[in-house]
Design an enzyme around this catalytic site. Structure first.
Site, short mmCIF file in Angstrom:
data_model
loop_
_atom_site.label_atom_id
_atom_site.label_comp_id
_atom_site.label_asym_id
_atom_site.label_seq_id
_atom_site.Cartn_x
_atom_site.Cartn_y
_atom_site.Cartn_z
N TYR A 121 -3.41 7.95 1.71
CA TYR A 121 -4.05 6.73 1.25
C TYR A 121 -2.98 5.71 0.83
O TYR A 121 -2.03 6.05 0.15
CB TYR A 121 -5.10 6.98 0.17
CG TYR A 121 -4.70 7.65 -1.12
CD1 TYR A 121 -3.59 8.47 -1.26
CD2 TYR A 121 -5.51 7.47 -2.25
CE1 TYR A 121 -3.27 9.08 -2.47
CE2 TYR A 121 -5.20 8.08 -3.47
CZ TYR A 121 -4.08 8.88 -3.56
OH TYR A 121 -3.76 9.48 -4.76
N GLU A 146 -3.79 4.49 6.45
CA GLU A 146 -5.09 4.52 5.80
C GLU A 146 -5.09 3.54 4.63
O GLU A 146 -4.72 3.89 3.50
CB GLU A 146 -5.39 5.94 5.31
CG GLU A 146 -6.77 6.08 4.73
CD GLU A 146 -7.05 7.49 4.22
OE1 GLU A 146 -8.14 8.00 4.46
OE2 GLU A 146 -6.16 8.09 3.56
N TYR A 205 -14.22 6.14 -2.77
CA TYR A 205 -13.41 4.96 -3.10
C TYR A 205 -14.22 3.66 -2.91
O TYR A 205 -15.40 3.71 -2.58
CB TYR A 205 -12.12 4.97 -2.27
CG TYR A 205 -11.22 6.15 -2.64
CD1 TYR A 205 -10.85 6.38 -3.97
CD2 TYR A 205 -10.75 7.04 -1.67
CE1 TYR A 205 -10.04 7.45 -4.32
CE2 TYR A 205 -9.93 8.11 -2.02
CZ TYR A 205 -9.58 8.31 -3.35
OH TYR A 205 -8.78 9.37 -3.70
N CYS A 264 -1.19 23.32 -0.94
CA CYS A 264 -0.71 21.99 -0.54
C CYS A 264 -1.39 20.91 -1.38
O CYS A 264 -0.75 20.05 -1.98
CB CYS A 264 -0.94 21.75 0.95
SG CYS A 264 -2.61 22.19 1.51
#
Ligand code: ADP
Ligand code: SF4
Length: 680
Positions: free
Chosen positions: A61, A104, A174, A347
Site C-alpha cells: 500500500y 497500489e 480503507y 511474514c
C-alpha cells in the site's frame, strides 16, 4: 527438464488495457514491512520476484497524501519528488527482468490514525480511527476535492516513477471501501445513500486515473465482491452491479472478500484456492481480466483456475514470498524444487511488528539488500571441506542443505529414525499438516545433492563428533518443552509441577494423555497451548485453557489467526480463563493466581499441561565447548550451536539460523548493513 506443455497456458501474455503482462504469474500488492523507510531493501526484494519470473510485481500500500499515514506500520508513499526517486528504484529493478511494475495507491480514510504526520484523519463519516482513541473528520466537499486531487497527483508521480499499473484501492476497509460500504457510509449528500452515490468517489478516482495515465499504464481496481456488514442476497446482487458499473473505468479487477482472516488465512483454518466460490463470477460480470489470490502453491491448481476461467492471472503474495522463483521453476519443469508456503503468516506478523518481512520457508526474504542473499544463488567453495551437522530438525536440515549447495562435503547425523525434528511433531497438531513442508522441501533438496550424506538413527556423542574429522561442526540438537513451569511468569521452577500429573507438549505429542479434566496452561502465547487444548478436547477430555494473557494465543494477533483460534476453542467447549497464571498443582486441582490482583482460587482438574518455555538441548554443545584443546586436535576450524539448541524460537528462527551459519562458513563478509537515511 522441459516443462509439461500443459503449463504453457501459465506463460501466455495477458493484455491489461494498454500494457501486457508477460505471463500469468502476478504478485499482488502485499505488505513488506519495508515501505518508504527502506527503499533499497524494498527494491531488492521486489527485484528478486521479477527475476524469479513473476510477470507483474506490485508494491505494498502506497500512500497518496499525508492524511493517509499508517505509521508504525510500514507503507510506501508517493507524496513528493523524493518518493518518486525511491519508488523508481523499485520499478526499475522490476523492469530489469521484463516484468511489469504496479503500485497500489492507498488512502486509509478513517482507519489512519496519522501518528506520524498528525494530520486529522478523514473519512466518509466521523468514526474512531482503527488504532487510536480519536476520530476522523467527516469529509466535506473540499476534503473530497482535495483527496481526489491528491490521488490524481499520485497517479502522475507513479507514472514518473515508471509504474505500468496503478491501483484504485477500494478494499480492505480503507477510504474507498468505507465509501462503498453502506454500513459505514451514512452520508446524505451525493456521496452517500444509493449505490450510485456510494460508488461516485471510486468512479471519479478511476476516471481521473485514466485521464492521467492516458494509455501509458493500466488502471487496476482492488475491490471486494461482498459487503463488510450486509450478507443478504440483495447486498450480493448490489456488489455484482457495482463491479459491472466500474468495468468501463478499469483495465483489471483484483478481487477479494471482506473476511481478511480467510483471504489471508493461516493454513490451520484456510486451504488453497478458498476464494474461488466467491469470485468465480467476476470475469463474466465485468468482461475484464481478473486476478485473485488463494495461497496457490500447486501449479496444477493455478492451471485449473486459469483453464476454468476463474482468473486470468494467478495472484500470489505468500507463495511469492516463500518462493520468489516459483514461476521460473514451473517454467523449467522443476516442480519439486518449489518451496511451498506453509501458511503460518510469520511474514504478515513481521509487517505488524514494523520490520521487514521474514518467512519461515524462505530465510532470504527481506535479506536481499541487507545481507545480499539470493533465494537461489550461493557462493560455492573450492575447499570441499567436511561439514558435520548434528540434528535433523529445521536448523540442521537448512544448514546441511545450504552447505551442500555451497559444495562442502556434508554429513547430517540425526538421532531419531526420521528427519524433521520439531516439525514432525508439530505438524500433527490440529490444522498444522502443511507445516511438514518445511521438512519435506529440505529432505527433497538434500536427496539431490551427491555431496551430502544423511545418517538417521545416529545419536552423536562429543567423542563421535571429534572422531569424525570434520572442519566445521554445526550442533542443531533442538530443545524440549519444560515441565517445571519456568517461562515469562515463573522465573524459577514451580515445586508442585514435579507431580507426575504434569505433562508438556512433548509428552502429548509423544502420545501420553492426562486423565480426567485437564488444565492447559499457556504462558507461551503462540499456538501450541491452544492446539493442545483443541486436540485434547477433540478426544473428549474436559479442557480448561488458562493464559496469563488477555486472550487465547495472544501473539497470534500478529498472524491474523487470533480471533479464529479463540472462536475454535469456544466452539469446542473449552473453558477459557484469561489473565491468570497456574501457581501450583494441588490434590484437588490447579491453583490459579490473578495476574493483576494476585487473588487465588482453585479449579478442579486431574491433569495439567504446561506450555511455558523450552530448554535448549545443549548437552552435546556444552561437552564439546568445554574442551577447546580436544576440538583443536580434532581439526575443527569452526564449531557452533544453531537453532533451538542455541535459543528456542519459531521454526522461522531455526531455519534462518541454519541458513546464516551455512552461508558464513569460510566467508569473511562484512557485517550486514542497515538501511538508513544519511543526513546532508
Ligand atoms: P531445530 O528447530 O533447532 O532444528 P529440532 O528440535 O527441530 O531443532 O531438531 C533437533 C533434532 O536434533 C531432533 O531431530 C533430534 O532428534 C536431533 N538430535 C538431538 N540430539 C542429537 C544428537 N546428539 N545426535 C544427533 N541428533 C540429535
Ligand atoms: Fe508462507 Fe509462512 Fe513464509 Fe508467510 S512466512 S510466506 S505464510 S511460509
Amino acid at each position: 527438464m522441459p516443462r509439461d506443455s500443459r503449463f504453457d497456458v501459465l506463460f501466455e501474455p495477458v493484455r491489461l488495457g494498454p500494457v501486457t503482462a508477460p505471463n500469468r504469474f502476478y504478485q499482488v500488492p502485499h505488505c513488506s514491512g519495508m515501505g518508504y523507510q527502506w527503499p533499497a531493501t524494498l527494491a531488492a526484494m521486489r527485484e528478486v520476484k521479477a527475476e524469479g519470473g513473476w510477470g507483474v510485481v506490485n508494491t505494498e500500500y502506497c500512500s497518496v497524501a499525508p492524511t493517509s499515514d499508517d505509521t508504525p506500520y510500514p507503507h510506501c508513499a508517493l507524496w513528493d519528488a523524493g518518493d518518486v526517486r525511491n519508488m523508481a528504484a523499485m520499478a526499475d529493478a522490476v523492469h530489469r527482468h521484463g516484468a511489469l511494475a504496479g503500485v497500489e495507491l492507498w488512502h486509509g480514510g478513517l482507519r489512519s490514525a496519522n501518528f506520524h504526520t498528525r494530520e486529522t484523519a478523514i473519512g466518509p463519516v466521523s468514526l474512531p480511527t482503527a488504532t487510536a482513541p480519536w476520530q476522523a473528520k467527516a469529509m466535506d466537499a473540499a476534503d473530497i476535492r482535495a483527496y481526489r486531487a491528491s490521488h490524481k497527483a499520485a497517479v502522475g508521480r507513479a507514472l514518473e516513477a515508471g509504474f505500468d499499473i496503478v491501483y484504485v484501492y477500494a478494499a480492505h476497509t480503507y477510504l474507498l471501501a468505507q465509501f462503498l460500504d453502506p454500513g459505514i457510509n451514512q452520508r446524505n449528500d451525493a456521496y452517500g445513500g444509493s449505490l450510485e452515490n456510494r460508488l461516485r468517489l471510486v468512479r471519479e478516482v478511476a476516471e481521473e486515473a485514466q485521464e492521467v495515465v492516458r494509455g501509458k499504464a493500466a488502471v487496476a481496481i482492488r475491490i471486494e465482491v461482498n459487503d463488510e456488514v450486509r450478507t443478504d442476497a440483495a447486498a450480493e446482487a448490489e456488489r455484482r452491479e457495482m463491479l459491472a458499473l466500474l468495468a468501463p473505468h478499469v483495465d483489471l479487477f483484483d478481487v477479494t472478500i471482506t473476511d481478511y482472516t480467510q483471504e489471508m488465512g493461516v493454513s490451520r483454518f484456510v486451504k488453497e484456492a478458498s476464494l474461488e466460490p466467491f469470485i468465480a463470477h467476476v470475469r463474466a460480470a465485468t468482461g475484464r481480466p481478473v486476478v485473485s489470490v488463494g495461497r496457490f502453491t500447486s501449479p496444477e491448481t493455478m492451471l485449473s483456475q486459469v483453464r476454468r476461467g476463474i482468473v486470468d492471472l494467478v495472484g500470489a503474495a505468500r507463495p511469492s514470498i516463500a518462493d520468489p522463483f516459483l514461476p521460473a521453476k514451473v517454467r523449467d519443469g522443476r516442480l519439486d524444487d518449489i518451496r511451498e508456503c506453509i501458511g503460518c503468516n510469520i511474514c504478515y506478523a513481521c509487517d505488524g511488528l514494523g520490520v521487514p518481512i521474514r518467512c519461515t520457508q524462505n530465510p532470504t526474504m527481506g535479506e536481499e539488500w541487507r545481507r545480499g542473499w539470493h533465494p537461489e544463488r550461493v557462493n560455492v567453495v573450492e575447499s570441499r571441506a567436511k561439514v558435520l551437522v548434528v540434528g535433523g530438525g529445521p536448523a540442521g536440515l537448512e544448514a546441511a542443505h545450504l552447505a551442500g549447495k555451497r559444495g562442502f562435503e556434508v554429513t547430517l547425523a540425526e538421532a531419531s529414525g526420521e528427519l524433521g525434528g520439531r516439525v514432525l511433531k508439530e505438524c500433527r497438531l490440529p490444522g498444522l499438516a502443511e507445516w511438514r513442508r518445511v521438512a519435506d522441501y529440505r529432505i527433497g533438496q538434500l536427496g539431490k545433492l551427491a555431496n551430502v550424506e544423511v545418517y538417521r538413527g545416529s545419536a552423536m556423542t562429543a567423542a563421535d563428533v571429534r572422531g569424525f574429522g570434520a572442519s566445521h561442526v554445526l550442533i542443531a540438537t533442538g530443545s524440549r518443552w519444560r515441565g517445571d513451569g519456568r517461562g515469562r511468569t515463573h522465573r524459577a521452577a514451580v515445586p508442585s509441577f514435579s507431580d507426575p500429573r504434569v505433562m508438556t507438549p512433548d509428552d502429548i505429542l509423544a502420545g501420553r494423555r492426562p486423565v480426567g479434566p485437564v488444565v492447559v496452561f499457556d504462558d507461551d502465547l503462540y499456538v501450541t497451548a491452544a492446539l493442545i487444548a483443541e486436540l485434547l478436547a477433540t478426544e473428549g477430555l474436559q479442557v480448561t485453557y488458562v493464559t496469563t494473557a488477555g486472550m487465547v494465543s495472544s501473539w497470534t494477533g500478529y498472524t491474523a489467526e487470533q480471533a479464529r483460534g479463540q472462536a475454535r476453542l469456544i466452539e469446542m467447549g473449552v473453558e477459557i480463563v484469561v489473565g491468570q497464571s497456574v501457581l501450583a498443582l494441588e490434590a484437588g486441582g490447579a491453583r490459579l493466581s490473578c495476574i493483576y490482583t494476585s487473588r487465588e482460587h482453585v479449579i478442579p482438574c486431574s491433569g495439567l499441561v504446561t506450555v511455558t518455555s523450552r530448554e535448549p538441548e545443549a548437552a552435546l554443545w556444552h561437552a564439546l565447548a568445554a574442551d577447546p584443546a580436544a576440538n583443536g586436535d580434532a581439526g575443527f576450524a569452526t564449531l557452533q550451536p544453531i537453532g533451538d539448541g542455541k535459543a528456542p524460537g519459531l521454526i522461522a528462527h531455526a531455519i534462518y539460523d541454519g541458513h546464516k551459519a551455512a552461508r558464513a562458513l569460510e566467508e569473511d563478509g562484512p557485517l550486514p548493513g542497515r538501511e538508513r537515511v544519511v543526513v546532508g
